[in-house]
Design an enzyme around this catalytic site. Structure first.
Site, short mmCIF file in Angstrom:
data_model
loop_
_atom_site.label_atom_id
_atom_site.label_comp_id
_atom_site.label_asym_id
_atom_site.label_seq_id
_atom_site.Cartn_x
_atom_site.Cartn_y
_atom_site.Cartn_z
N ASP A 232 37.23 46.12 39.67
CA ASP A 232 36.87 47.50 39.38
C ASP A 232 37.62 48.40 40.36
OD1 ASP A 232 35.51 47.25 41.77
OD2 ASP A 232 33.51 47.48 40.91
N LYS B 142 48.61 43.80 45.44
CA LYS B 142 48.57 45.25 45.29
C LYS B 142 47.27 45.65 44.60
CE LYS B 142 52.67 46.48 46.93
NZ LYS B 142 52.98 45.19 47.56
N ILE B 143 46.72 46.79 45.03
CA ILE B 143 45.52 47.32 44.40
C ILE B 143 45.94 48.21 43.23
CG2 ILE B 143 43.51 48.80 44.72
CD1 ILE B 143 43.46 47.92 47.65
N VAL B 144 45.45 47.89 42.05
CA VAL B 144 45.80 48.69 40.87
C VAL B 144 44.98 49.97 40.86
CG1 VAL B 144 46.53 46.67 39.55
CG2 VAL B 144 44.15 47.48 39.39
N GLY C 193 36.81 49.48 43.26
CA GLY C 193 36.54 49.24 44.67
C GLY C 193 37.37 48.08 45.19
N ASN D 105 48.13 29.45 42.29
CA ASN D 105 47.11 29.66 41.25
C ASN D 105 47.74 29.73 39.87
OD1 ASN D 105 44.88 29.63 42.93
ND2 ASN D 105 44.75 31.84 43.13
N HIS E 120 38.96 35.80 45.30
CA HIS E 120 38.82 36.24 46.69
C HIS E 120 38.33 35.07 47.52
CE1 HIS E 120 38.20 38.91 50.06
NE2 HIS E 120 37.00 38.39 50.23
#
Length: 212
Positions: A153, A103-105, A155, A23, A121
């Protein structure tokens, strides 16, 4: 006398990667082909959560500065989140693109970049969120799936949707074959969306993203 065109300044992008960086390459190719001013944005740095990956190598070949911010180098996930936010802030981005960043920020990062952090996604959200969107769509028997470009966001894949692309599920599909077709659509959609956001500006109204 004809009016002079108004000068447009390209928006600054920081791109975050975790793997091969396809990407990222699509964005690099778009900027190179159109020019930063025409496309609306330029990539000013590429960050990763680990070293030695092809995504960073792509950035280095393009002459871009890179940085690595690994979770294991910090005392806590919260400390890592602050460090990542600081590393990104050093390049003063207008937009941050999560291009396969795995990784989730956390709260600090979102406090600084909420409404400016773009993610992709491989499913049509809100269906099939999480790490196995392609596998889950196949297992469910969905006849169409696709990809979603959305703002991040707090979630998991729940942020406001910017754009979506549809991919037909074929009877002979396995996870790998379907994912490859989704990736083709995802790269094109990401390039289109980032350019439109950068050129035109946007606003977020509740769950709706309006590109101006």
């Amino acid at each position: 006398m004809a009016a002079k065109p108004v000068a447009r300044t390209a928006k600054r992008l920081v791109v975050l990667v975790s793997g091969s960086g396809t990407n990222l390459q699509a964005l690099l190719d778009a900027v190179a082909a159109e020019g930063a001013e025409a496309y609306g944005a330029e990539i000013v740095a590429v960050g990763a959560d680990r070293g030695g990956i092809e995504g960073l190598a792509r950035a280095e070949r393009a002459g871009l500065p890179t940085f690595v911010c690994r979770v294991k180098d910090h005392a806590s996930r919260e400390e890592w989140d602050v460090a990542l936010a600081d590393a990104v802030a050093a390049y003063a981005p207008d937009l941050v693109v999560s291009a396969g960043f795995m990784k989730i920020v956390g709260k600090e990062f979102l406090a600084r970049y909420g409404g400016r952090l773009i993610n992709t996604h491989p499913a049509l959200l809100p269906s099939f969120p999480g790490a196995h969107g392609v596998r889950d769509a196949l297992a469910y028997g969905a006849k169409v799936t696709g990809c979603t470009v959305h703002f991040v966001d707090d979630g998991v894949d729940t942020g406001p949707i910017i754009a979506q692309g549809v991919v037909e599920v074929r009877d002979e599909d396995d996870e790998s074959a379907l994912h490859e077709r989704i990736k083709d659509v995802e790269r094109r959609l990401l390039v289109e969306v980032v350019g439109r956001l950068a050129r035109n500006g946007y606003r977020i109204e509740g769950r709706k993203v309006v590109i101006q």
